[in-house]
Design an enzyme around this catalytic site. Sequence first.
Site, PDB file in Angstrom:
ATOM      1  CE  LYS A  16      85.888  48.700  18.699  1.00  0.00           C
ATOM      2  NZ  LYS A  16      84.686  48.282  17.965  1.00  0.00           N
TER       3      LYS A  16
ATOM      4  CG  ASP B  78      84.092  46.819  14.173  1.00  0.00           C
ATOM      5  OD1 ASP B  78      84.067  45.596  14.415  1.00  0.00           O
ATOM      6  OD2 ASP B  78      84.335  47.680  15.038  1.00  0.00           O
TER       7      ASP B  78
HETATM    8  P1  NAP Z   1      79.357  53.602  21.683  1.00  0.00           P
HETATM    9  O1  NAP Z   1      80.556  54.111  20.968  1.00  0.00           O
HETATM   10  O2  NAP Z   1      79.268  53.696  23.164  1.00  0.00           O
HETATM   11  O3  NAP Z   1      78.075  54.358  21.019  1.00  0.00           O
HETATM   12  C1  NAP Z   1      76.772  54.080  21.449  1.00  0.00           C
HETATM   13  C2  NAP Z   1      75.776  54.988  20.736  1.00  0.00           C
HETATM   14  O4  NAP Z   1      74.466  54.656  21.210  1.00  0.00           O
HETATM   15  C3  NAP Z   1      75.976  56.477  21.041  1.00  0.00           C
HETATM   16  O5  NAP Z   1      75.599  57.230  19.913  1.00  0.00           O
HETATM   17  C4  NAP Z   1      75.003  56.705  22.189  1.00  0.00           C
HETATM   18  O6  NAP Z   1      74.531  58.021  22.261  1.00  0.00           O
HETATM   19  C5  NAP Z   1      73.862  55.819  21.762  1.00  0.00           C
HETATM   20  N1  NAP Z   1      73.046  55.426  22.919  1.00  0.00           N
HETATM   21  C6  NAP Z   1      73.466  54.810  24.044  1.00  0.00           C
HETATM   22  N2  NAP Z   1      72.424  54.621  24.879  1.00  0.00           N
HETATM   23  C7  NAP Z   1      71.344  55.165  24.272  1.00  0.00           C
HETATM   24  C8  NAP Z   1      69.986  55.292  24.638  1.00  0.00           C
HETATM   25  N3  NAP Z   1      69.521  54.832  25.809  1.00  0.00           N
HETATM   26  N4  NAP Z   1      69.155  55.898  23.763  1.00  0.00           N
HETATM   27  C9  NAP Z   1      69.601  56.372  22.578  1.00  0.00           C
HETATM   28  N5  NAP Z   1      70.886  56.281  22.173  1.00  0.00           N
HETATM   29  C10 NAP Z   1      71.745  55.674  23.009  1.00  0.00           C
HETATM   30  O7  NAP Z   1      79.108  52.052  21.369  1.00  0.00           O
HETATM   31  P2  NAP Z   1      79.489  51.278  20.021  1.00  0.00           P
HETATM   32  O8  NAP Z   1      80.855  50.723  20.132  1.00  0.00           O
HETATM   33  O9  NAP Z   1      79.151  52.170  18.890  1.00  0.00           O
HETATM   34  O10 NAP Z   1      78.481  50.032  20.084  1.00  0.00           O
HETATM   35  C11 NAP Z   1      77.091  50.192  19.845  1.00  0.00           C
HETATM   36  C12 NAP Z   1      76.414  48.829  19.795  1.00  0.00           C
HETATM   37  O11 NAP Z   1      76.873  48.094  18.663  1.00  0.00           O
HETATM   38  C13 NAP Z   1      76.672  47.941  21.012  1.00  0.00           C
HETATM   39  O12 NAP Z   1      75.488  47.264  21.344  1.00  0.00           O
HETATM   40  C14 NAP Z   1      77.705  46.959  20.519  1.00  0.00           C
HETATM   41  O13 NAP Z   1      77.624  45.714  21.188  1.00  0.00           O
HETATM   42  C15 NAP Z   1      77.254  46.797  19.076  1.00  0.00           C
HETATM   43  N6  NAP Z   1      78.376  46.335  18.214  1.00  0.00           N
HETATM   44  C16 NAP Z   1      78.242  45.115  17.623  1.00  0.00           C
HETATM   45  C17 NAP Z   1      79.267  44.663  16.804  1.00  0.00           C
HETATM   46  C18 NAP Z   1      79.117  43.314  16.142  1.00  0.00           C
HETATM   47  O14 NAP Z   1      80.143  42.747  15.730  1.00  0.00           O
HETATM   48  N7  NAP Z   1      77.927  42.774  16.001  1.00  0.00           N
HETATM   49  C19 NAP Z   1      80.411  45.440  16.579  1.00  0.00           C
HETATM   50  C20 NAP Z   1      80.499  46.706  17.190  1.00  0.00           C
HETATM   51  C21 NAP Z   1      79.457  47.134  18.017  1.00  0.00           C
HETATM   52  P3  NAP Z   1      75.383  59.191  22.982  1.00  0.00           P
HETATM   53  O15 NAP Z   1      76.404  59.616  21.962  1.00  0.00           O
HETATM   54  O16 NAP Z   1      74.368  60.211  23.266  1.00  0.00           O
HETATM   55  O17 NAP Z   1      75.973  58.571  24.223  1.00  0.00           O
END
Ligand code: NAP
Length: 282
Positions: A66, A103
Amino acid sequence: MRSRVVLLGDPVAHSLSPAMHNAAFAALGLDAVYEAQRVPPDCLAEAIAALRAPGSLGANVTIPHKERVLPHVDRLTETARHVGAVNTIVRLADGRLEGDNTDVAGFLDPLDHNPADLDALRDTEAVVLGSGGAARAVAYALLRHVGLAQLTLVARSPKRAEMLAADLAPFDERDALIVRPTAEGGAAIRAARLAVNATPVGMHPEEDATPWPHADDFAPGQIVYDLIYRPRPTRLLREAAARGAQPIDGLAMLVGQAARAFERWTGRSAPRSALAEAAGLL
Ligand code: NAP
């Protein structure tokens, strides 16, 4: 000639987007196909160059590309430029490629409707759990479209959250953004009118997990919004609802971001029920 949209990511095998968009193309009788394409980082430039070919409508972009796609497109929408991430590429009529971020609007969709009107959030406090790509879009959406008194990023990696806060500082007119490590997030959660989970914690198959195990921090009058759409509801939402908070799951955002991407590629109004049904989420 059949038109084509691709999903650029790695991995892409479990994405719901091909089923959703192909159902939407079929619902409108469009001769177009949406295909997932696994693209390792060293093949990204080549995959984006292929989007310039006639017949291509554009692409969706997902983890881990992204942010990486930004230098490969010809121009960015204001939202994509501000957020620093692209989830949609549109091939324009002149063959140039525009990066967009749907988004942001997708996240706002369920807040923009009853029962939680965006206006009701003005001058209140909010919390975002996480500091990744989704947290970036959510925090930007809240800063731009809701006049919050305070927006706390609660993250296990405060350094990453500080970088996010610094990137979004130009849009933080009220000096609302602050960062707290997870262990110190309780007070912000209790004071929040809106708490958003932008981490993957609690997502299938880890359905017993929750990003906020202190369920007593939730109370009536709060909105707890989990971006996760599988399962519906998550443990976080079940526990928040049991304490009287208003739960919102990730389905409306999933459909909202897809609908806007579809509209950018086709110029047609998206069939939202076809998108949601095809995701198997209705
Ligand atoms: P990402 O860029 O990988 O970021 C994930 C975030 O969560 C990071 O800040 C990470 O921390 C934190 N994290 C991961 N595991 C953790 C844990 N065990 N405890 C505490 N913090 C944790 O992912 P993303 O793209 O932002 O997506 C995040 C979520 O949003 C996913 O579940 C995705 O499916 C959902 N999402 C949904 C939509 C929708 O349309 N509904 C759209 C986009 C995303 P670190 O920085 O320390 O690794």
